[in-house]
Enzyme design. Structure first.
Site, PDB file in Angstrom:
ATOM      1  N   ASP A  30       0.856  -1.191   0.000  1.00 12.30           N
ATOM      2  CA  ASP A  30       0.000   0.000   0.000  1.00 12.30           C
ATOM      3  C   ASP A  30       0.886   1.232   0.000  1.00 12.30           C
ATOM      4  O   ASP A  30       2.041   1.175   0.426  1.00 12.30           O
ATOM      5  CB  ASP A  30      -0.936   0.015   1.213  1.00 12.30           C
ATOM      6  CG  ASP A  30      -2.215   0.812   0.933  1.00 12.30           C
ATOM      7  OD1 ASP A  30      -3.264   0.193   0.704  1.00 12.30           O
ATOM      8  OD2 ASP A  30      -2.141   2.058   0.914  1.00 12.30           O
ATOM      9  N   THR A  86     -11.270   2.990  -6.957  1.00 11.71           N
ATOM     10  CA  THR A  86     -11.666   3.605  -8.234  1.00 11.71           C
ATOM     11  C   THR A  86     -12.802   4.586  -7.932  1.00 11.71           C
ATOM     12  O   THR A  86     -13.948   4.363  -8.313  1.00 11.71           O
ATOM     13  CB  THR A  86     -12.131   2.542  -9.263  1.00 11.71           C
ATOM     14  OG1 THR A  86     -13.036   1.614  -8.607  1.00 11.71           O
ATOM     15  CG2 THR A  86     -10.971   1.782  -9.830  1.00 11.71           C
ATOM     16  N   THR A 121     -12.996  -2.532  -9.302  1.00 13.33           N
ATOM     17  CA  THR A 121     -14.137  -2.385 -10.220  1.00 13.33           C
ATOM     18  C   THR A 121     -13.774  -1.316 -11.240  1.00 13.33           C
ATOM     19  O   THR A 121     -13.600  -0.150 -10.880  1.00 13.33           O
ATOM     20  CB  THR A 121     -15.385  -1.967  -9.420  1.00 13.33           C
ATOM     21  OG1 THR A 121     -15.632  -2.961  -8.429  1.00 13.33           O
ATOM     22  CG2 THR A 121     -16.590  -1.828 -10.325  1.00 13.33           C
ATOM     23  N   ASN A 218     -23.962  -4.757  -9.696  1.00 15.32           N
ATOM     24  CA  ASN A 218     -24.248  -3.679  -8.740  1.00 15.32           C
ATOM     25  C   ASN A 218     -25.417  -2.811  -9.205  1.00 15.32           C
ATOM     26  O   ASN A 218     -26.223  -2.359  -8.392  1.00 15.32           O
ATOM     27  CB  ASN A 218     -23.003  -2.827  -8.498  1.00 15.32           C
ATOM     28  CG  ASN A 218     -22.112  -3.452  -7.432  1.00 15.32           C
ATOM     29  OD1 ASN A 218     -22.468  -4.474  -6.843  1.00 15.32           O
ATOM     30  ND2 ASN A 218     -20.960  -2.866  -7.185  1.00 15.32           N
ATOM     31  N   LEU A 260     -34.905  -6.817  -1.394  1.00 18.04           N
ATOM     32  CA  LEU A 260     -36.172  -6.133  -1.682  1.00 18.04           C
ATOM     33  C   LEU A 260     -36.586  -5.255  -0.513  1.00 18.04           C
ATOM     34  O   LEU A 260     -37.766  -4.985  -0.345  1.00 18.04           O
ATOM     35  CB  LEU A 260     -37.283  -7.162  -1.950  1.00 18.04           C
ATOM     36  CG  LEU A 260     -37.296  -7.870  -3.299  1.00 18.04           C
ATOM     37  CD1 LEU A 260     -38.523  -8.755  -3.415  1.00 18.04           C
ATOM     38  CD2 LEU A 260     -37.293  -6.860  -4.453  1.00 18.04           C
ATOM     39  N   GLY A 267     -26.074   3.243   0.393  1.00 17.35           N
ATOM     40  CA  GLY A 267     -24.858   4.051   0.477  1.00 17.35           C
ATOM     41  C   GLY A 267     -23.659   3.171   0.206  1.00 17.35           C
ATOM     42  O   GLY A 267     -23.749   2.205  -0.553  1.00 17.35           O
ATOM     43  N   CYS A 270     -19.679   1.395  -3.118  1.00 16.08           N
ATOM     44  CA  CYS A 270     -19.838   0.720  -4.415  1.00 16.08           C
ATOM     45  C   CYS A 270     -21.076   1.128  -5.209  1.00 16.08           C
ATOM     46  O   CYS A 270     -20.944   1.622  -6.322  1.00 16.08           O
ATOM     47  CB  CYS A 270     -19.812  -0.788  -4.216  1.00 16.08           C
ATOM     48  SG  CYS A 270     -18.192  -1.341  -3.682  1.00 16.08           S
ATOM     49  N   LYS A 331     -24.160   0.362   6.440  1.00  9.03           N
ATOM     50  CA  LYS A 331     -24.899  -0.881   6.652  1.00  9.03           C
ATOM     51  C   LYS A 331     -24.288  -1.596   7.856  1.00  9.03           C
ATOM     52  O   LYS A 331     -23.223  -1.188   8.335  1.00  9.03           O
ATOM     53  CB  LYS A 331     -24.891  -1.759   5.404  1.00  9.03           C
ATOM     54  CG  LYS A 331     -23.541  -2.342   5.042  1.00  9.03           C
ATOM     55  CD  LYS A 331     -23.743  -3.335   3.912  1.00  9.03           C
ATOM     56  CE  LYS A 331     -22.469  -4.043   3.557  1.00  9.03           C
ATOM     57  NZ  LYS A 331     -22.648  -5.037   2.520  1.00  9.03           N
TER      58      LYS A 331
HETATM   59  N1  LIG Z   1     -15.451  -2.244  -0.665  1.00 13.95           N
HETATM   60  C1  LIG Z   1     -16.192  -3.140  -1.239  1.00 13.95           C
HETATM   61  O1  LIG Z   1     -17.147  -3.677  -0.662  1.00 13.95           O
HETATM   62  C2  LIG Z   1     -15.882  -3.584  -2.640  1.00 13.95           C
HETATM   63  C3  LIG Z   1     -16.462  -4.765  -3.139  1.00 13.95           C
HETATM   64  C4  LIG Z   1     -16.158  -5.176  -4.427  1.00 13.95           C
HETATM   65  C5  LIG Z   1     -15.322  -4.398  -5.210  1.00 13.95           C
HETATM   66  N2  LIG Z   1     -14.792  -3.234  -4.714  1.00 13.95           N
HETATM   67  C6  LIG Z   1     -13.883  -2.471  -5.566  1.00 13.95           C
HETATM   68  O2  LIG Z   1     -12.540  -2.760  -5.181  1.00 13.95           O
HETATM   69  C7  LIG Z   1     -11.713  -1.610  -5.340  1.00 13.95           C
HETATM   70  C8  LIG Z   1     -11.059  -1.268  -4.018  1.00 13.95           C
HETATM   71  O3  LIG Z   1     -12.078  -0.896  -3.099  1.00 13.95           O
HETATM   72  P1  LIG Z   1     -11.808  -0.794  -1.533  1.00 13.95           P
HETATM   73  O4  LIG Z   1     -13.125  -0.543  -0.888  1.00 13.95           O
HETATM   74  O5  LIG Z   1     -10.964  -1.949  -1.114  1.00 13.95           O
HETATM   75  O6  LIG Z   1     -10.922   0.553  -1.506  1.00 13.95           O
HETATM   76  P2  LIG Z   1     -10.097   1.151  -0.265  1.00 13.95           P
HETATM   77  O7  LIG Z   1     -10.142   2.625  -0.463  1.00 13.95           O
HETATM   78  O8  LIG Z   1     -10.561   0.559   1.007  1.00 13.95           O
HETATM   79  O9  LIG Z   1      -8.599   0.629  -0.514  1.00 13.95           O
HETATM   80  C9  LIG Z   1      -7.792   1.015  -1.579  1.00 13.95           C
HETATM   81  C10 LIG Z   1      -6.350   1.013  -1.090  1.00 13.95           C
HETATM   82  O10 LIG Z   1      -5.474   1.194  -2.207  1.00 13.95           O
HETATM   83  C11 LIG Z   1      -4.361   1.971  -1.759  1.00 13.95           C
HETATM   84  N3  LIG Z   1      -3.646   2.494  -2.948  1.00 13.95           N
HETATM   85  C12 LIG Z   1      -4.009   3.510  -3.762  1.00 13.95           C
HETATM   86  N4  LIG Z   1      -3.119   3.645  -4.764  1.00 13.95           N
HETATM   87  C13 LIG Z   1      -2.170   2.697  -4.566  1.00 13.95           C
HETATM   88  C14 LIG Z   1      -0.995   2.317  -5.280  1.00 13.95           C
HETATM   89  N5  LIG Z   1      -0.615   2.928  -6.412  1.00 13.95           N
HETATM   90  N6  LIG Z   1      -0.251   1.307  -4.785  1.00 13.95           N
HETATM   91  C15 LIG Z   1      -0.616   0.667  -3.649  1.00 13.95           C
HETATM   92  N7  LIG Z   1      -1.724   0.964  -2.965  1.00 13.95           N
HETATM   93  C16 LIG Z   1      -2.503   1.971  -3.405  1.00 13.95           C
HETATM   94  C17 LIG Z   1      -4.981   2.996  -0.845  1.00 13.95           C
HETATM   95  O11 LIG Z   1      -4.035   3.585   0.016  1.00 13.95           O
HETATM   96  C18 LIG Z   1      -6.011   2.140  -0.120  1.00 13.95           C
HETATM   97  O12 LIG Z   1      -5.464   1.578   1.073  1.00 13.95           O
HETATM   98  C19 LIG Z   1     -12.629  -0.513  -5.881  1.00 13.95           C
HETATM   99  O13 LIG Z   1     -12.550  -0.502  -7.279  1.00 13.95           O
HETATM  100  C20 LIG Z   1     -14.012  -0.960  -5.448  1.00 13.95           C
HETATM  101  O14 LIG Z   1     -15.021  -0.487  -6.286  1.00 13.95           O
HETATM  102  C21 LIG Z   1     -15.032  -2.826  -3.444  1.00 13.95           C
END
Ligand SMILES: NC(=O)c1ccc[n+]([C@@H]2O[C@H](COP(=O)([O-])OP(=O)(O)OC[C@H]3O[C@@H](n4cnc5c(N)ncnc54)[C@H](O)[C@@H]3O)[C@@H](O)[C@H]2O)c1
Length: 455
Positions: A30, A86, A121, A218, A260, A267, A270, A331
């Site tokens: 990270d 993202t 995503t 989604n 449903l 919220g 995602c 949630k």
């Molecule tokens: N949160 C969910 O429930 C969920 C479920 C399915 C998919 N997603 C998707 O997964 C992806 C990540 O979501 P998340 O909720 O885990 O995000 P998050 O914000 O919790 O985590 C992302 C992490 O990436 C790190 N980061 C950013 N740039 C970086 C780089 N260049 N190198 C290394 N680390 C870096 C950030 O510091 C952060 O810790 C998104 O695209 C999201 O849409 C999320």
């Protein structure tokens, strides 16, 4: 297998921990030094049931490490998962700067063959941009290194992420129909083999279809929620009970019971951003996704409904009035406050002059952080962070429930009645039965449940 996970957030940390649990050698990268330090000191940056134990067990076994060292992370994994955020860009499209930065970092350091997996995503066509970024960096170094980019979107739900990852109902993998693509598919098949022992759960497809599948899923789920919320508001008008309606329609197997529930709006990180991003993609192709536009508009309105009910009952000027709020996370079972309906409710109550006492079983620290950004110091001074659900109630005109935590489902109604100034409950998640509440002499305002209370 040696795996690198880039991005140690909700998805990256759960993916890394679960893959380590299956015996893989996992390197979590990270850019956030504080997060990495916390993990290396045995802490966990997010609340996710079961995660702490899995991480601790695998750290002790030496199967998972946390670092900010990009070169070491690239050297480590034959498979490199990109699991960075993202977030929405200003125009609603997915901001790919973190995904592309991660790809460039791999390209800057890689030697030999690597499989790059887009787990974030990302909009259709992103794998091509990831490939271009990788190739750019490799060419700039004047070296030869081969790679394949695979799409493997994640379907875990926050609050049940470890369980979902370990027992997925499906694994979607998109790969190219080339020799390199087949080589990557073989590696992914081997990595995911433990999940497919009972029956095959993997859906193999082309990369663009895999990228699209995540948004379609989604968007469908968000559509169900907005559909039920819109009907719930009509049920309030016509004197029907949306919960009875939910049972009545859910028993049709073509509809099903899941997802449903009418409530205070969706919220989280995602649904809001993914619905917007899909709409934005469509607009790039001159297509207007009318349904999704409506899903978003209905949700924006729905987040206001609970506050509007309070204002309708207690008046537009709430100064001198105090309210108890249960539930802040978007949630249950998570401390995630991103796009949480509670933030909209608090804005409405504070704008109307009220004071509030709030409680959430796990999101208090995150709520303090986020509300300090949302609110002015004067507004924040009107929010008391309570020590327990009951601690919110003293001197409150009413209790307002925003998140359906299990701990809120069977409270001591006698105690609530004694503590509140008036026996009024606004239930943004339809946790209670209007008949039961009427018997207990509460004035009860649910969502789409006006059959008895005629609110
Ligand atoms: N949160 C969910 O429930 C969920 C479920 C399915 C998919 N997603 C998707 O997964 C992806 C990540 O979501 P998340 O909720 O885990 O995000 P998050 O914000 O919790 O985590 C992302 C992490 O990436 C790190 N980061 C950013 N740039 C970086 C780089 N260049 N190198 C290394 N680390 C870096 C950030 O510091 C952060 O810790 C998104 O695209 C999201 O849409 C999320």
């Amino acid at each position: 297998m040696k795996i690198t996970i880039i991005g140690t957030g909700y998805v990256g940390l759960v993916t890394g921990a679960c893959l380590a649990e299956l015996g893989n050698d996992v390197f979590c990268l990270d850019v956030d030094q504080k997060k990495i330090d916390l993990l290396n000191n045995g802490g966990i940056p997010i609340h996710e049931p079961g995660l702490e134990e899995v991480v601790a067990r695998n750290r002790a076994a030496g199967r998972i490490q946390f670092s900010t060292d990009v070169a070491a992370s690239v050297a480590h994994g034959e498979v490199q998962f990109i699991a960075v955020g993202t977030p929405p860009d200003e125009d609603g499209s997915a901001d790919l700067q973190y995904v592309l930065a991660a790809a460039r970092n791999i390209g800057k350091h890689m030697t030999g063959y690597k499989v790059i997996v887009d787990k974030s995503t990302v909009p259709v066509g992103t794998a091509d941009r990831v490939k271009a970024a990788l190739q750019d960096e490799i060419s700039a170094r004047g070296v030869t290194a081969t790679f394949s980019v695979v799409s493997n979107p994640e379907f875990l739900k926050e609050g049940a992420a470890v369980e979902d990852f370990m027992r997925p109902d499906r694994i979607v993998i998109g790969h190219d129909n080339t020799a390199e693509g087949e080589k990557a598919a073989a590696k992914m098949k081997k990595l995911y083999a433990p999940f497919n022992r009972n029956h095959e759960r993997t859906f193999w497809m082309d990369v663009r279809s895999a990228e699209f599948t995540k948004y379609a899923a989604n968007a469908m789920l968000a559509t169900r929620i907005s559909f039920m919320n819109e009907l719930a508001n009509l049920a309030d008008q016509v004197g029907a009970d949306i919960e009875a309606v939910r049972h009545g329609i859910g028993s049709d197997p073509r509809i099903g019971h899941s997802f449903l529930y009418a409530g205070a709006g969706y919220g989280g990180s995602c649904f809001p951003k993914d619905v917007q991003a899909l709409e934005r993609t469509a607009r790039q192709y001159s297509q207007d996704l009318l349904i999704l536009r409506a899903v978003e508009a209905v949700n924006d309105k729905q987040k206001l409904v609970l506050g509007q009910k309070v204002i309708k009952r207690f008046g537009a000027d709430l100064s001198g009035k105090h309210f108890a709020v249960w539930g802040l996370a978007f949630k249950p079972n998570t401390d995630d406050m991103r796009e949480a309906p509670s933030r909209v409710l608090l804005r409405q109550l504070l704008d109307a002059g009220a004071t509030v006492a709030v409680y959430d079983p796990v999101a208090m620290a995150e709520a303090k952080r986020v509300l300090a950004l949302d609110l002015t110091p004067e507004e924040l001074a009107r929010v008391r962070f309570a020590a327990s659900p009951m601690d919110t109630l003293t001197d409150a005109e009413a209790l307002v429930i925003v998140t359906e935590w299990k701990a809120f489902r069977s409270p001591d109604f006698d105690k609530i009645k004694t503590a509140l100034k008036q026996a009024v409950i606004f239930d943004g998640r339809n946790l209670f039965e209007p008949e039961v509440m009427a018997e207990a002499a509460f004035e009860y305002h649910g969502i789409g449940r006006s059959i008895l209370t005629r609110t």
